[in-house]
Design a protein around this motif. Sequence first.
Motif, PDB file in Angstrom:
ATOM      1  N   SER A  71       0.801  -1.230   0.000  1.00  0.00           N
ATOM      2  CA  SER A  71       0.000   0.000   0.000  1.00  0.00           C
ATOM      3  C   SER A  71       0.833   1.280   0.000  1.00  0.00           C
ATOM      4  N   GLY A  72       2.049   1.262   0.503  1.00  0.00           N
ATOM      5  CA  GLY A  72       2.870   2.468   0.540  1.00  0.00           C
ATOM      6  C   GLY A  72       3.758   2.648  -0.672  1.00  0.00           C
ATOM      7  N   LEU A  73       3.695   1.732  -1.622  1.00  0.00           N
ATOM      8  CA  LEU A  73       4.556   1.817  -2.792  1.00  0.00           C
ATOM      9  C   LEU A  73       3.852   2.554  -3.926  1.00  0.00           C
ATOM     10  N   PRO A  74       4.386   3.714  -4.362  1.00  0.00           N
ATOM     11  CA  PRO A  74       3.751   4.432  -5.476  1.00  0.00           C
ATOM     12  C   PRO A  74       4.137   3.800  -6.812  1.00  0.00           C
ATOM     13  N   ALA A  75       3.313   4.019  -7.827  1.00  0.00           N
ATOM     14  CA  ALA A  75       3.644   3.588  -9.184  1.00  0.00           C
ATOM     15  C   ALA A  75       4.796   4.439  -9.683  1.00  0.00           C
ATOM     16  N   ARG A  76       5.723   3.834 -10.391  1.00  0.00           N
ATOM     17  CA  ARG A  76       6.855   4.585 -10.938  1.00  0.00           C
ATOM     18  C   ARG A  76       7.255   3.994 -12.277  1.00  0.00           C
ATOM     19  N   ASN A  77       7.740   4.845 -13.161  1.00  0.00           N
ATOM     20  CA  ASN A  77       8.156   4.423 -14.480  1.00  0.00           C
ATOM     21  C   ASN A  77       9.588   3.913 -14.403  1.00  0.00           C
ATOM     22  N   ILE A  78       9.784   2.630 -14.631  1.00  0.00           N
ATOM     23  CA  ILE A  78      11.131   2.057 -14.574  1.00  0.00           C
ATOM     24  C   ILE A  78      11.587   1.572 -15.944  1.00  0.00           C
ATOM     25  N   GLY A  79      10.869   1.917 -16.985  1.00  0.00           N
ATOM     26  CA  GLY A  79      11.250   1.504 -18.327  1.00  0.00           C
ATOM     27  C   GLY A  79      10.074   1.622 -19.274  1.00  0.00           C
ATOM     28  N   SER A  80      10.282   1.182 -20.470  1.00  0.00           N
ATOM     29  CA  SER A  80       9.245   1.357 -21.481  1.00  0.00           C
ATOM     30  C   SER A  80       8.015   0.505 -21.240  1.00  0.00           C
ATOM     31  N   ALA A  81       8.101  -0.491 -20.384  1.00  0.00           N
ATOM     32  CA  ALA A  81       6.956  -1.375 -20.171  1.00  0.00           C
ATOM     33  C   ALA A  81       6.269  -1.147 -18.834  1.00  0.00           C
ATOM     34  N   ALA A  82       6.597  -0.091 -18.120  1.00  0.00           N
ATOM     35  CA  ALA A  82       6.048   0.101 -16.781  1.00  0.00           C
ATOM     36  C   ALA A  82       4.550   0.374 -16.808  1.00  0.00           C
ATOM     37  N   MET A  83       4.072   1.302 -17.626  1.00  0.00           N
ATOM     38  CA  MET A  83       2.659   1.653 -17.619  1.00  0.00           C
ATOM     39  C   MET A  83       1.884   0.919 -18.707  1.00  0.00           C
ATOM     40  N   SER A  84       2.304   1.039 -19.957  1.00  0.00           N
ATOM     41  CA  SER A  84       1.585   0.314 -20.991  1.00  0.00           C
ATOM     42  C   SER A  84       2.545  -0.512 -21.842  1.00  0.00           C
ATOM     43  N   GLY A  85       3.687   0.046 -22.154  1.00  0.00           N
ATOM     44  CA  GLY A  85       4.687  -0.701 -22.886  1.00  0.00           C
ATOM     45  C   GLY A  85       4.348  -1.001 -24.330  1.00  0.00           C
ATOM     46  N   ARG A  86       3.336  -0.354 -24.877  1.00  0.00           N
ATOM     47  CA  ARG A  86       2.940  -0.629 -26.263  1.00  0.00           C
ATOM     48  C   ARG A  86       3.960  -0.040 -27.224  1.00  0.00           C
ATOM     49  N   ILE A  87       4.541  -0.885 -28.037  1.00  0.00           N
ATOM     50  CA  ILE A  87       5.498  -0.450 -29.046  1.00  0.00           C
ATOM     51  C   ILE A  87       4.695  -0.004 -30.265  1.00  0.00           C
ATOM     52  N   SER A  88       4.890   1.246 -30.646  1.00  0.00           N
ATOM     53  CA  SER A  88       4.124   1.778 -31.770  1.00  0.00           C
ATOM     54  C   SER A  88       4.959   1.927 -33.036  1.00  0.00           C
ATOM     55  N   ALA A  89       6.280   1.873 -32.916  1.00  0.00           N
ATOM     56  CA  ALA A  89       7.120   2.053 -34.095  1.00  0.00           C
ATOM     57  C   ALA A  89       8.454   1.346 -33.896  1.00  0.00           C
ATOM     58  N   LEU A  90       9.026   0.888 -35.003  1.00  0.00           N
ATOM     59  CA  LEU A  90      10.284   0.149 -34.955  1.00  0.00           C
ATOM     60  C   LEU A  90      11.093   0.462 -36.205  1.00  0.00           C
ATOM     61  N   ALA A  91      12.397   0.699 -36.026  1.00  0.00           N
ATOM     62  CA  ALA A  91      13.295   0.907 -37.158  1.00  0.00           C
ATOM     63  C   ALA A  91      14.613   0.207 -36.842  1.00  0.00           C
TER      64      ALA A  91
END
Length: 117
Positions: free
Chosen positions: A40-60
């Motif tokens: 309960s005391g741990l907040p959400a945090r972005n730790i990389g591209s897959a933390a919240m949604s991680g949807r890859i929209s483009a690739l080259a």
Amino acid sequence: MNLSRIIPLSLSILSLTATAVSAADPVPASVPRFDSGTISGLPARNIGSAAMSGRISALAVNVANGQHTIFVGAASGGVWKSVDGGTRFKPVFDREAVQSIGAITLDPQNPQNVWVG
């Protein structure tokens, strides 16, 4: 390292663990309880591209001298670059005003230029 021995061993341990504890079995007293109060005391945090949604929209991908340089655009934010075949990615778009990426390509005349939209 002989992977042919490690993989079956890992799978059998995983299978053993899965059968030893199932949803119908009561939790043994020696196993600590895990409930919402635990995190309960741990907040959400972005730790990389897959933390919240991680949807890859483009690739080259640029292939030069047998080395693959991969650029990934994430819908949740940023452009990520890998020079080791996708094992590790580093952010390369953190200081830009726009986060959400919908398209990415390499300049056909100079693959060092990355176009992002």
